[in-house]
Scaffold this motif. Structure first.
Motif, PDB file in Angstrom:
ATOM      1  N   MET A 174      -0.096   6.634  18.527  1.00 51.42           N
ATOM      2  CA  MET A 174      -0.473   7.223  17.013  1.00 51.42           C
ATOM      3  C   MET A 174      -1.373   6.268  16.364  1.00 51.42           C
ATOM      4  N   SER A 175      -2.424   6.755  15.789  1.00 52.83           N
ATOM      5  CA  SER A 175      -3.411   5.932  14.985  1.00 52.83           C
ATOM      6  C   SER A 175      -2.783   5.837  13.540  1.00 52.83           C
ATOM      7  N   ALA A 176      -3.191   4.708  13.029  1.00 54.68           N
ATOM      8  CA  ALA A 176      -2.856   4.601  11.674  1.00 54.68           C
ATOM      9  C   ALA A 176      -3.664   5.234  10.486  1.00 54.68           C
ATOM     10  N   ALA A 177      -2.982   5.873   9.713  1.00 47.85           N
ATOM     11  CA  ALA A 177      -3.736   6.646   8.621  1.00 47.85           C
ATOM     12  C   ALA A 177      -4.048   5.694   7.509  1.00 47.85           C
ATOM     13  N   ILE A 178      -2.832   5.050   7.166  1.00 51.46           N
ATOM     14  CA  ILE A 178      -2.968   3.826   6.083  1.00 51.46           C
ATOM     15  C   ILE A 178      -2.474   2.693   6.853  1.00 51.46           C
ATOM     16  N   GLU A 179      -3.170   1.590   6.180  1.00 50.27           N
ATOM     17  CA  GLU A 179      -2.863   0.043   6.573  1.00 50.27           C
ATOM     18  C   GLU A 179      -2.838  -0.519   5.139  1.00 50.27           C
ATOM     19  N   ALA A 180      -1.520  -0.876   5.158  1.00 50.11           N
ATOM     20  CA  ALA A 180      -1.318  -2.078   4.047  1.00 50.11           C
ATOM     21  C   ALA A 180      -0.990  -3.513   4.452  1.00 50.11           C
ATOM     22  N   VAL A 219       4.236  -6.772   1.389  1.00 48.41           N
ATOM     23  CA  VAL A 219       4.553  -5.695   2.319  1.00 48.41           C
ATOM     24  C   VAL A 219       3.314  -5.625   3.315  1.00 48.41           C
ATOM     25  N   ASP A 220       3.440  -5.605   4.592  1.00 47.32           N
ATOM     26  CA  ASP A 220       2.602  -5.130   5.763  1.00 47.32           C
ATOM     27  C   ASP A 220       3.137  -3.744   6.390  1.00 47.32           C
ATOM     28  N   LEU A 221       2.254  -2.812   6.484  1.00 51.65           N
ATOM     29  CA  LEU A 221       2.831  -1.747   6.789  1.00 51.65           C
ATOM     30  C   LEU A 221       1.464  -0.623   7.275  1.00 51.65           C
ATOM     31  N   ASP A 222       1.716  -0.222   8.512  1.00 55.82           N
ATOM     32  CA  ASP A 222       1.124   1.047   9.039  1.00 55.82           C
ATOM     33  C   ASP A 222       1.731   2.200   8.991  1.00 55.82           C
ATOM     34  N   LEU A 223       1.090   3.311   8.309  1.00 48.28           N
ATOM     35  CA  LEU A 223       1.491   4.668   8.382  1.00 48.28           C
ATOM     36  C   LEU A 223       0.831   5.511   9.287  1.00 48.28           C
ATOM     37  N   HIS A 224       1.296   5.974  10.349  1.00 51.12           N
ATOM     38  CA  HIS A 224       0.645   6.692  11.491  1.00 51.12           C
ATOM     39  C   HIS A 224       0.613   8.144  11.305  1.00 51.12           C
ATOM     40  N   HIS A 225      -0.654   8.775  11.981  1.00 55.34           N
ATOM     41  CA  HIS A 225      -0.622  10.196  11.917  1.00 55.34           C
ATOM     42  C   HIS A 225       0.465  10.493  13.168  1.00 55.34           C
ATOM     43  N   THR A 228      -4.303  -5.402   0.236  1.00 63.59           N
ATOM     44  CA  THR A 228      -5.044  -4.285   0.321  1.00 63.59           C
ATOM     45  C   THR A 228      -4.394  -3.012   0.925  1.00 63.59           C
ATOM     46  N   VAL A 229      -4.917  -1.655   0.723  1.00 59.01           N
ATOM     47  CA  VAL A 229      -4.482  -0.523   1.483  1.00 59.01           C
ATOM     48  C   VAL A 229      -5.886   0.178   1.680  1.00 59.01           C
ATOM     49  N   ARG A 230      -5.839   0.577   2.967  1.00 58.10           N
ATOM     50  CA  ARG A 230      -6.941   1.172   3.699  1.00 58.10           C
ATOM     51  C   ARG A 230      -6.498   2.404   4.181  1.00 58.10           C
ATOM     52  N   TYR A 231      -7.559   3.338   4.037  1.00 61.90           N
ATOM     53  CA  TYR A 231      -7.374   4.827   4.828  1.00 61.90           C
ATOM     54  C   TYR A 231      -8.596   4.697   5.791  1.00 61.90           C
ATOM     55  N   ALA A 232      -8.038   4.663   7.004  1.00 61.40           N
ATOM     56  CA  ALA A 232      -8.983   4.686   8.392  1.00 61.40           C
ATOM     57  C   ALA A 232     -10.032   3.634   8.010  1.00 61.40           C
ATOM     58  N   GLY A 233      -9.559   2.272   7.666  1.00 58.81           N
ATOM     59  CA  GLY A 233     -10.370   1.264   7.622  1.00 58.81           C
ATOM     60  C   GLY A 233     -10.968   1.230   6.207  1.00 58.81           C
ATOM     61  N   ARG A 234     -11.010   2.091   5.341  1.00 58.26           N
ATOM     62  CA  ARG A 234     -11.608   1.844   3.867  1.00 58.26           C
ATOM     63  C   ARG A 234     -10.853   1.825   2.903  1.00 58.26           C
ATOM     64  N   THR A 287       5.558  19.191   9.703  1.00 57.49           N
ATOM     65  CA  THR A 287       4.211  18.644   9.273  1.00 57.49           C
ATOM     66  C   THR A 287       3.785  17.334   9.804  1.00 57.49           C
ATOM     67  N   ALA A 288       4.607  16.307  10.094  1.00 58.15           N
ATOM     68  CA  ALA A 288       4.302  15.299  10.778  1.00 58.15           C
ATOM     69  C   ALA A 288       4.190  15.480  12.316  1.00 58.15           C
ATOM     70  N   ALA A 289       4.773  16.449  12.888  1.00 58.60           N
ATOM     71  CA  ALA A 289       4.643  16.891  14.047  1.00 58.60           C
ATOM     72  C   ALA A 289       3.310  17.471  14.597  1.00 58.60           C
ATOM     73  N   ASP A 290       2.800  18.189  13.452  1.00 61.92           N
ATOM     74  CA  ASP A 290       1.272  18.693  13.656  1.00 61.92           C
ATOM     75  C   ASP A 290       0.164  17.611  13.323  1.00 61.92           C
ATOM     76  N   GLY A 291       0.560  16.416  13.156  1.00 63.92           N
ATOM     77  CA  GLY A 291      -0.243  15.342  13.215  1.00 63.92           C
ATOM     78  C   GLY A 291      -0.733  14.693  11.955  1.00 63.92           C
ATOM     79  N   THR A 292      -0.072  15.086  10.733  1.00 60.77           N
ATOM     80  CA  THR A 292      -0.057  14.560   9.442  1.00 60.77           C
ATOM     81  C   THR A 292       0.743  13.342   9.508  1.00 60.77           C
ATOM     82  N   ALA A 293       0.307  12.203   8.539  1.00 60.46           N
ATOM     83  CA  ALA A 293       1.125  10.989   8.215  1.00 60.46           C
ATOM     84  C   ALA A 293       2.038  11.144   7.144  1.00 60.46           C
ATOM     85  N   VAL A 294       3.196  11.135   7.323  1.00 60.05           N
ATOM     86  CA  VAL A 294       4.134  11.460   6.029  1.00 60.05           C
ATOM     87  C   VAL A 294       5.187  10.452   5.833  1.00 60.05           C
TER      88      VAL A 294
END
Length: 269
Positions: free
Chosen positions: A1-7, A23-29, A60-66, A184-191
């Motif tokens: 699973m790829s990271a949608a958000i990286e903190a 806090v270090d956290l990756d929220l995955h698709h 920092t908080v990043r969405y797909a690296g941004r 919703t998560a099973a369809d690929g959304t990061a929840v």
């Protein structure tokens, strides 16, 4: 699973008081992450930082690296939908109008052609289609919560952030909303869902983030994080964790039989 958000090294302070730190956290698709912890643990602060609504004091908080704060408001609204704890509107919009508000970020874009489908699907997912013409202020607390959930779902973003989505709901609708979040998560959304009911978190989450006093006390599979000794110390109340005899599901309950002999200060040492 790829990271949608990286903190990374995420922290937030107000007037010299630290509400969240380190806090270090990756929220995955494709995953549902539950954030749990006692009152004042920093759960809603974390959600606000991840949503880009709060600017971190550190990290920092990043969405797909941004960086989240590099997005314009409309652009960020196409990246994440946010369901807040409070559900207030100043004007008597109908339920269907409120749900349609979730489609605003897509106005003038090709995705606008999906508006009717997205709104209808969200009305059904939240079980509020029968309320479509009701005025929002006339709804019960639970009906308002489900309408707000439908609005956030209709937004159809890659990330869905839910702050206590089950707080005002009866048992059927608690299960229904979390089942829809799971789908919703099973369809690929990061929840990400902030929850107070630890048994619900155990039942529906792929991973659990345990917060206390603004710091991470555990991150991983529910069975690894939701441990009786850790929860007892963090919540300062005796907690029992066991497997349901029939379903095998993890159940987290207060151990009232031990409450009279429990000394909170001892558990935290």
């Amino acid at each position: 699973m790829s990271a949608a958000i990286e903190a990374r090294d995420l922290g937030f302070s107000v007037e010299g008081t630290t509400l969240l730190s380190g806090v270090d956290l990756d929220l995955h698709h494709g995953e549902l992450l539950a954030v749990v912890g006692p009152n004042g643990a920093g759960k809603s602060t974390l959600l606000g930082l991840l949503a880009g609504d709060l600017r971190p004091t550190t990290g920092t908080v990043r969405y797909a690296g941004r960086d989240a704060h590099a997005f314009a408001a409309a652009e960020l609204a196409r990246q994440r939908a946010v369901l807040l704890q409070e559900h207030r509107l100043s004007f008597p919009f109908t339920v269907i109008d409120v749900v349609r508000m979730g489609r605003a970020p897509w106005r003038g874009r090709p995705e606008e052609s999906d508006d009717d489908w997205a709104v209808g699907e969200a009305l059904d997912a939240a079980d509020v289609r029968h309320l479509a013409v009701r005025r929002f202020p006339t709804l019960s607390g639970g009906e308002k919560a489900r309408t707000s959930f439908a609005r956030s779902r209709a937004q159809a973003t890659p990330v869905l952030l839910l702050d206590e989505p089950t707080a005002a709901l009866d048992i059927r609708h608690q299960e229904q909303v979390l089942d829809q979040a799971r789908r919703t998560a099973a369809d690929g959304t990061a929840v990400l869902a902030v929850l107070h009911d630890l048994s619900l978190a155990a039942a529906y989450a792929d991973r659990v983030l345990l917060l206390g006093q603004g710091r991470v006390h555990g991150l991983g599979a529910p069975g690894d994080v939701l441990r009786a000794d850790t929860l007892t110390a963090l919540y300062q109340y005796p907690v029992d964790v066991f497997r349901h005899d029939r379903t095998g599901e993890l159940v987290v309950l207060p151990d009232r039989s031990a409450a009279t002999a429990f000394a909170p200060t001892e558990a935290l040492r």
